[in-house]
Design a protein around this motif. Sequence first.
Motif: not given
Length: 401
Positions: A116-117, A139-141, A163-164, A169-172
């Motif tokens: 998910t974003g 799962y999410m950035g 889960h971060a 870029t720690a995004t979608l």
Amino acid sequence: MDNLSNLPNPDGFFGNYGGKFVPETLMYALKELDEIYAKLKNDPKFLKEIDQDLVQFVGRPSPLYFAKRLTDHYSGPQIWLKREDLNHTGAHKINNTVGQILLAKAMGKKRIIAETGAGQHGVATATVAARLGLECHIYMGAADVKRQSLNVYRIKLLGAKVHAVDSGTATLKDALNEAMRDWVTNIEDTYYIIGSVTGPHPYPMIVRDFNAIVGRELKEQSLSLFSQYPDAIIACVGGGSNAMGIFYPFLQDEDVDLIGVEAAGRGLQSGEHAAPLNDGKPGILHGAKSYLMQDTNGQVVDTHSISAGLDYPGVGPEHSNLKDAGRANYIAVDDDEVLTSFHQVTKLEGIMPALETAHAFAALDHIVKNYSSNQYLVINVSGRGDKDINTVATMDGISLD
């Protein structure tokens, strides 16, 4: 024009785009999913169960609403809103998860994963998993976890684990990478609910089909309320599920303009955006070929958007084909335009759109001049803006602490 409604072909291609570019480990799982979906998609009992859930659990049909003050503001065509923000969980994402969780049930899967974003797909997935009592991992950035903290908490309240993802870029994009890795590792008992019309076949087709309820309703509602189909339909495009869902039933109605709106971020010329259909070229990402933001060496480049849900370097293969076929037109609006539009719609209509949806509203500044007062524009209000309050406040220089 060829019958675009008949795609994808048996290999999962929409023209030159789509396919299954995945490790051998996943091929069996995709084949199994393709076969179960082919069996169930026309099964009366399965369709009745989905329809019942859409009415009694989601709250469909969503209204088609005349935005009078917005129409008066632009002094142009009549502007109508397809209110997906009124669905249970606050966005169009629930349409797809209601359908896919029933596929997971039919396949006997006990564990659900999703990426998910903006968090809306995570909430929608956690919601349907909770309803069936299934283990759920989202799962999410890490960057999105921070800017979408409200949805993160909603997901946790529903019993799912977030889960971060710190990589990239720690995004979608990075969340999707990690979800794919989980799926490969736990293929036997795990069902992956992909949230957009992206990924390997048959996902782009499945997600489109479950979201096409939006376009089918619009066909009936527009004939009932203004005795014709819309002259144009406008929707934001990241991966592209809300747009594809409302576009698909109209693909053969060539008098209906289909307008997708991408995230120009800090401007197309800046390179800091998420608009592959406007400033990208074909490539392969997350198991499918589509337009993609990449450098001269074919490496995926970093993206930027004010909205977490559009902050993605690729786009669905069906959108890529519609662009090449000329059936849909894709424009891009920047962060400043989106923020202005968010405030404008909120104050004029008393409807607070998600920042993703605000891209579609921002497009009005570019396109209303092309339509007259006796024509009808429909905007797909893909989600509500509660989740974006912290982002908007920060952009406005306001602290909510």
